[in-house]
Write a protein that holds these residues in place. Structure first.
Motif, PDB file in Angstrom:
ATOM      1  N   GLY A  87       0.798  -1.222   0.000  1.00 18.29           N
ATOM      2  CA  GLY A  87       0.000   0.000   0.000  1.00 18.29           C
ATOM      3  C   GLY A  87       0.832   1.273   0.000  1.00 18.29           C
ATOM      4  O   GLY A  87       0.327   2.345   0.314  1.00 18.29           O
ATOM      5  N   ARG A  88       2.100   1.181  -0.377  1.00 15.99           N
ATOM      6  CA  ARG A  88       2.993   2.337  -0.394  1.00 15.99           C
ATOM      7  C   ARG A  88       3.391   2.670  -1.828  1.00 15.99           C
ATOM      8  O   ARG A  88       4.547   2.606  -2.201  1.00 15.99           O
ATOM      9  CB  ARG A  88       4.234   2.070   0.468  1.00 15.99           C
ATOM     10  CG  ARG A  88       3.966   1.901   1.949  1.00 15.99           C
ATOM     11  CD  ARG A  88       3.167   3.059   2.585  1.00 15.99           C
ATOM     12  NE  ARG A  88       3.633   4.373   2.271  1.00 15.99           N
ATOM     13  CZ  ARG A  88       4.288   5.160   3.108  1.00 15.99           C
ATOM     14  NH1 ARG A  88       4.550   4.752   4.316  1.00 15.99           N
ATOM     15  NH2 ARG A  88       4.657   6.368   2.737  1.00 15.99           N
ATOM     16  N   ILE A  89       2.396   3.030  -2.608  1.00 15.80           N
ATOM     17  CA  ILE A  89       2.623   3.372  -4.010  1.00 15.80           C
ATOM     18  C   ILE A  89       3.591   4.555  -4.117  1.00 15.80           C
ATOM     19  O   ILE A  89       4.360   4.650  -5.074  1.00 15.80           O
ATOM     20  CB  ILE A  89       1.289   3.659  -4.733  1.00 15.80           C
ATOM     21  CG1 ILE A  89       1.490   3.827  -6.237  1.00 15.80           C
ATOM     22  CG2 ILE A  89       0.572   4.853  -4.178  1.00 15.80           C
ATOM     23  CD1 ILE A  89       1.605   2.551  -6.978  1.00 15.80           C
ATOM     24  N   ASP A  90       3.591   5.425  -3.107  1.00 10.95           N
ATOM     25  CA  ASP A  90       4.511   6.563  -3.112  1.00 10.95           C
ATOM     26  C   ASP A  90       5.961   6.087  -3.126  1.00 10.95           C
ATOM     27  O   ASP A  90       6.799   6.630  -3.851  1.00 10.95           O
ATOM     28  CB  ASP A  90       4.246   7.484  -1.917  1.00 10.95           C
ATOM     29  CG  ASP A  90       4.239   6.764  -0.569  1.00 10.95           C
ATOM     30  OD1 ASP A  90       3.993   5.534  -0.519  1.00 10.95           O
ATOM     31  OD2 ASP A  90       4.460   7.442   0.455  1.00 10.95           O
ATOM     32  N   PHE A  91       6.280   5.037  -2.363  1.00  9.00           N
ATOM     33  CA  PHE A  91       7.627   4.490  -2.386  1.00  9.00           C
ATOM     34  C   PHE A  91       7.909   3.801  -3.721  1.00  9.00           C
ATOM     35  O   PHE A  91       9.045   3.804  -4.198  1.00  9.00           O
ATOM     36  CB  PHE A  91       7.841   3.514  -1.238  1.00  9.00           C
ATOM     37  CG  PHE A  91       7.921   4.159   0.125  1.00  9.00           C
ATOM     38  CD1 PHE A  91       8.104   5.525   0.286  1.00  9.00           C
ATOM     39  CD2 PHE A  91       7.805   3.386   1.263  1.00  9.00           C
ATOM     40  CE1 PHE A  91       8.178   6.114   1.538  1.00  9.00           C
ATOM     41  CE2 PHE A  91       7.883   3.961   2.530  1.00  9.00           C
ATOM     42  CZ  PHE A  91       8.066   5.317   2.668  1.00  9.00           C
ATOM     43  N   GLY A  92       6.860   3.209  -4.316  1.00 10.61           N
ATOM     44  CA  GLY A  92       7.013   2.603  -5.636  1.00 10.61           C
ATOM     45  C   GLY A  92       7.448   3.639  -6.657  1.00 10.61           C
ATOM     46  O   GLY A  92       8.337   3.384  -7.481  1.00 10.61           O
ATOM     47  N   PHE A  93       6.838   4.813  -6.601  1.00  8.95           N
ATOM     48  CA  PHE A  93       7.225   5.884  -7.517  1.00  8.95           C
ATOM     49  C   PHE A  93       8.624   6.407  -7.208  1.00  8.95           C
ATOM     50  O   PHE A  93       9.349   6.831  -8.109  1.00  8.95           O
ATOM     51  CB  PHE A  93       6.193   7.016  -7.509  1.00  8.95           C
ATOM     52  CG  PHE A  93       5.028   6.736  -8.397  1.00  8.95           C
ATOM     53  CD1 PHE A  93       5.119   6.881  -9.770  1.00  8.95           C
ATOM     54  CD2 PHE A  93       3.823   6.295  -7.869  1.00  8.95           C
ATOM     55  CE1 PHE A  93       4.054   6.613 -10.609  1.00  8.95           C
ATOM     56  CE2 PHE A  93       2.749   6.018  -8.688  1.00  8.95           C
ATOM     57  CZ  PHE A  93       2.863   6.172 -10.060  1.00  8.95           C
ATOM     58  N   SER A  94       9.018   6.366  -5.939  1.00  8.08           N
ATOM     59  CA  SER A  94      10.395   6.747  -5.580  1.00  8.08           C
ATOM     60  C   SER A  94      11.398   5.798  -6.226  1.00  8.08           C
ATOM     61  O   SER A  94      12.457   6.227  -6.689  1.00  8.08           O
ATOM     62  CB  SER A  94      10.580   6.730  -4.060  1.00  8.08           C
ATOM     63  OG  SER A  94       9.821   7.742  -3.464  1.00  8.08           O
ATOM     64  N   VAL A  95      11.056   4.507  -6.255  1.00  4.53           N
ATOM     65  CA  VAL A  95      11.931   3.534  -6.902  1.00  4.53           C
ATOM     66  C   VAL A  95      12.004   3.816  -8.405  1.00  4.53           C
ATOM     67  O   VAL A  95      13.075   3.710  -9.008  1.00  4.53           O
ATOM     68  CB  VAL A  95      11.473   2.084  -6.626  1.00  4.53           C
ATOM     69  CG1 VAL A  95      12.315   1.078  -7.401  1.00  4.53           C
ATOM     70  CG2 VAL A  95      11.536   1.779  -5.130  1.00  4.53           C
ATOM     71  N   LEU A  96      10.872   4.201  -9.009  1.00  4.04           N
ATOM     72  CA  LEU A  96      10.887   4.577 -10.423  1.00  4.04           C
ATOM     73  C   LEU A  96      11.855   5.738 -10.643  1.00  4.04           C
ATOM     74  O   LEU A  96      12.654   5.732 -11.592  1.00  4.04           O
ATOM     75  CB  LEU A  96       9.487   4.943 -10.910  1.00  4.04           C
ATOM     76  CG  LEU A  96       9.384   5.484 -12.332  1.00  4.04           C
ATOM     77  CD1 LEU A  96       9.840   4.454 -13.357  1.00  4.04           C
ATOM     78  CD2 LEU A  96       7.950   5.938 -12.624  1.00  4.04           C
ATOM     79  N   GLY A  97      11.819   6.732  -9.764  1.00  4.08           N
ATOM     80  CA  GLY A  97      12.754   7.849  -9.858  1.00  4.08           C
ATOM     81  C   GLY A  97      14.199   7.390  -9.724  1.00  4.08           C
ATOM     82  O   GLY A  97      15.080   7.862 -10.452  1.00  4.08           O
ATOM     83  N   LYS A  98      14.431   6.443  -8.823  1.00  5.22           N
ATOM     84  CA  LYS A  98      15.774   5.895  -8.644  1.00  5.22           C
ATOM     85  C   LYS A  98      16.226   5.163  -9.902  1.00  5.22           C
ATOM     86  O   LYS A  98      17.383   5.286 -10.317  1.00  5.22           O
ATOM     87  CB  LYS A  98      15.782   4.939  -7.453  1.00  5.22           C
ATOM     88  CG  LYS A  98      17.123   4.364  -7.121  1.00  5.22           C
ATOM     89  CD  LYS A  98      17.025   3.477  -5.879  1.00  5.22           C
ATOM     90  CE  LYS A  98      18.382   2.976  -5.454  1.00  5.22           C
ATOM     91  NZ  LYS A  98      18.336   2.231  -4.196  1.00  5.22           N
TER      92      LYS A  98
END
Length: 171
Positions: free
Chosen positions: A84-95
């Motif tokens: 439920g942490r899609i925000d962290f998923g997008f952080s990984v995309l940025g990484k």
């Protein structure tokens, strides 16, 4: 014990403890196993639905300096989405982008699915549009995820239009 686990029939771990024992053996090896070997182990643990453990293991792999690839980063994105942490998923995309690792259709599908699971249908559709604009060919999973999300959010007119669009694209 193989990286994939025990048994010829299932070729998976019996429990997460077996996977953790193997992980500890892998990180103590010199030279370190490749990211491919770690990916196999992480994938087995994901199939057992121990997403938080995979995130923790990934952090340890990262600290060891093992190079990452699109597959390992997709595993991490999936775990964050499942937690439920899609925000962290997008952080990984940025990484990924910062590291020069090219996202693939699985990256976008996973994020779209995570957005739909959190009832963020507008954002999922926007990501779908961006994905297709960048030249990524959406797969049936992505299309059905968007369609399901639109239907669940009572956007029947929009879901019918989306279905017609997908039919027009050969789905």
């Amino acid at each position: 014990m193989s990286v994939r686990g025990k048994g010829e029939k299932d070729d998976r771990f019996d429990n997460v403890n077996d996977a953790l024992i193997l992980f500890n053996k892998m990180i103590d090896k010199y030279p370190k196993p490749s990211i491919v070997e770690f990916n196999k182990l992480l994938g087995a643990i994901v199939r057992m639905k121990h997403y938080a453990i995979v995130v923790s293991m990934y952090r340890r792999i990262d600290l060891l300096g093992v190079s990452r690839d699109v597959y390992s980063l997709n595993i991490l994105i999936n775990c964050f989405c499942q937690l439920g942490r899609i925000d962290f998923g997008f952080s990984v995309l940025g990484k990924m982008l910062k590291l020069g690792v090219e996202p693939d259709v699985v990256t976008f599908s996973t994020l779209i699915n995570g957005l739909c699971n959190q009832s963020k249908i507008f954002e999922a559709v926007s990501m779908f549009d961006e994905m297709t604009e960048r030249g990524y060919q959406p797969n049936l999973f992505v299309c059905s995820t968007i369609l399901k999300g639109l239907c669940k959010s009572d956007n029947t007119d929009r879901s019918v239009r989306f279905l017609r669009l997908m039919e027009g694209r050969g789905f």
